[in-house]
Scaffold this motif. Structure first.
Motif, PDB file in Angstrom:
ATOM      1  N   ASP A   1      -3.937 -82.746  49.149  1.00  0.00           N
ATOM      2  CA  ASP A   1      -3.179 -82.251  48.003  1.00  0.00           C
ATOM      3  C   ASP A   1      -3.562 -80.790  47.775  1.00  0.00           C
ATOM      4  O   ASP A   1      -4.704 -80.480  47.426  1.00  0.00           O
ATOM      5  N   LEU A   2      -2.608 -79.902  47.985  1.00  0.00           N
ATOM      6  CA  LEU A   2      -2.859 -78.463  47.839  1.00  0.00           C
ATOM      7  C   LEU A   2      -2.155 -77.883  46.615  1.00  0.00           C
ATOM      8  O   LEU A   2      -1.997 -76.671  46.505  1.00  0.00           O
ATOM      9  N   SER A   3      -1.755 -78.753  45.692  1.00  0.00           N
ATOM     10  CA  SER A   3      -0.948 -78.308  44.553  1.00  0.00           C
ATOM     11  C   SER A   3      -1.662 -77.268  43.702  1.00  0.00           C
ATOM     12  O   SER A   3      -1.021 -76.432  43.055  1.00  0.00           O
ATOM     13  N   ASP A   4      -2.990 -77.301  43.694  1.00  0.00           N
ATOM     14  CA  ASP A   4      -3.728 -76.332  42.880  1.00  0.00           C
ATOM     15  C   ASP A   4      -3.643 -74.913  43.435  1.00  0.00           C
ATOM     16  O   ASP A   4      -3.943 -73.942  42.737  1.00  0.00           O
ATOM     17  N   LEU A   5      -3.222 -74.796  44.691  1.00  0.00           N
ATOM     18  CA  LEU A   5      -3.053 -73.457  45.255  1.00  0.00           C
ATOM     19  C   LEU A   5      -1.822 -72.765  44.678  1.00  0.00           C
ATOM     20  O   LEU A   5      -1.735 -71.539  44.693  1.00  0.00           O
ATOM     21  N   GLU A   6      -0.881 -73.573  44.206  1.00  0.00           N
ATOM     22  CA  GLU A   6       0.393 -73.087  43.641  1.00  0.00           C
ATOM     23  C   GLU A   6       1.255 -72.406  44.693  1.00  0.00           C
ATOM     24  O   GLU A   6       2.423 -72.669  44.838  1.00  0.00           O
ATOM     25  N   SER A   7       0.680 -71.519  45.429  1.00  0.00           N
ATOM     26  CA  SER A   7       1.410 -70.865  46.516  1.00  0.00           C
ATOM     27  C   SER A   7       0.393 -70.471  47.574  1.00  0.00           C
ATOM     28  O   SER A   7      -0.811 -70.617  47.379  1.00  0.00           O
ATOM     29  N   VAL A   8       0.852 -70.027  48.670  1.00  0.00           N
ATOM     30  CA  VAL A   8      -0.054 -69.632  49.751  1.00  0.00           C
ATOM     31  C   VAL A   8       0.156 -68.145  50.045  1.00  0.00           C
ATOM     32  O   VAL A   8       0.608 -67.760  51.122  1.00  0.00           O
ATOM     33  N   GLN A   9      -0.168 -67.331  49.068  1.00  0.00           N
ATOM     34  CA  GLN A   9       0.027 -65.894  49.192  1.00  0.00           C
ATOM     35  C   GLN A   9      -1.174 -65.235  49.863  1.00  0.00           C
ATOM     36  O   GLN A   9      -1.983 -64.564  49.236  1.00  0.00           O
ATOM     37  N   TYR A  10      -1.290 -65.480  51.146  1.00  0.00           N
ATOM     38  CA  TYR A  10      -2.337 -64.852  51.947  1.00  0.00           C
ATOM     39  C   TYR A  10      -1.678 -64.044  53.058  1.00  0.00           C
ATOM     40  O   TYR A  10      -0.564 -64.344  53.472  1.00  0.00           O
ATOM     41  N   ASP A  11      -2.403 -63.044  53.527  1.00  0.00           N
ATOM     42  CA  ASP A  11      -1.865 -62.264  54.648  1.00  0.00           C
ATOM     43  C   ASP A  11      -1.837 -63.087  55.930  1.00  0.00           C
ATOM     44  O   ASP A  11      -0.937 -62.931  56.752  1.00  0.00           O
ATOM     45  N   VAL A  12      -2.853 -63.964  56.095  1.00  0.00           N
ATOM     46  CA  VAL A  12      -2.941 -64.792  57.298  1.00  0.00           C
ATOM     47  C   VAL A  12      -3.258 -66.236  56.932  1.00  0.00           C
ATOM     48  O   VAL A  12      -4.167 -66.489  56.131  1.00  0.00           O
TER      49      VAL A  12
END
Length: 250
Positions: free
Chosen positions: A167-178
């Motif tokens: 469950d990755l919901s706490d990340l909200e989004s994956v705004q990483y360069d890589v």
């Protein structure tokens, strides 16, 4: 593009002496770790539905530390006392030594390869008369049963654990360069957690041919691929990308 933030889809290494920390310090990067997948053991009823009897097997093939844990977990849940004469065939020396968690190592018949099933086949072929059990996950690589079938080894496969999306919901989004992936399951987890994911300028790094294929098959752009002849590890592949970007090659 300039790289500043990296998300590695694995647990954070216990030691600070790992290549990603060195990479972060060298290039002033933010490197975060977050497993996109995790392992769940099957329950006793699902195990029994597979109609596998531990007592009928005289040897066990162990392809990972996880397989070791779940083999002995299920033995305990089923109140099966693993006999002292059981033979253990381990994919690597590290897995063999891990057996010490459950058995007295020097008193057991333990064999190990270097890293692959093919390294282990010589030892298995010398004990062809044994009845082998192969504890595994639901996504066992074909190379393992194929190698056993080719030598007409009598074995039974039993699924004792599953690889599932975290469950990755706490990340909200994956705004990483890589975003760095090491298995097709990691890609599946990304898209399950974020079905509207748009890659845009995000770089995707994949380790291994099956992971790279999963990236392409899901209509994502593969930007960094390892291993390659000059970059055998993922950290080196990322570093090479950074160097090329500074030279204007990316």
């Amino acid at each position: 593009m300039s790289i500043r933030t990296i998300l590695v889809s694995q647990p954070e290494p216990e030691s600070n002496k790992n290549p990603y920390i060195s990479l972060a310090e060298k290039y002033n990067l933010q490197v975060d770790f977050r497993p996109f997948i995790h392992v769940e053991g099957v329950d006793k009823s699902e195990f029994r539905n597979q109609k596998v009897n531990y007592a009928e097997h005289t040897a066990v093939i162990l392809t990972s530390k996880t397989a070791v844990d779940h083999y002995f977990r299920m033995a305990e849940e089923c109140r099966f006392e693993v006999p002292t004469e059981m033979k253990y065939f381990c994919i690597s020396e590290a897995v063999a030594y891990y057996l010490q968690k459950y058995v007295t190592y020097r008193k057991r018949k333990i064999f190990h390869g270097k890293q692959t099933i093919h390294d282990l086949m010589d030892a298995i072929k010398k004990h062809k008369k044994e009845v082998f059990l192969l504890p595994c996950s639901d996504i066992l690589r074909d190379s393992i049963p194929n190698a056993l079938d080719a030598e007409k080894i009598e074995y039974k496969k039993v699924v004792l654990y599953r690889t599932v999306a975290s469950d990755l919901s706490d990340l909200e989004s994956v705004q990483y360069d890589v975003l760095v992936f090491f298995s097709p399951s990691g890609i599946e987890s990304l898209l399950k957690n974020f079905p509207d994911f748009k890659q845009n300028k995000t770089l995707i790094a994949a380790f291994g041919p099956t992971t790279a294929k999963a990236v392409v098959d899901n209509n994502l752009r593969l930007d960094i691929n390892a291993p390659q002849p000059q970059v055998p590890s993922m950290s080196l592949a990322i570093e090479q990308y950074i160097k090329d970007a500074k030279k204007g090659k990316k």
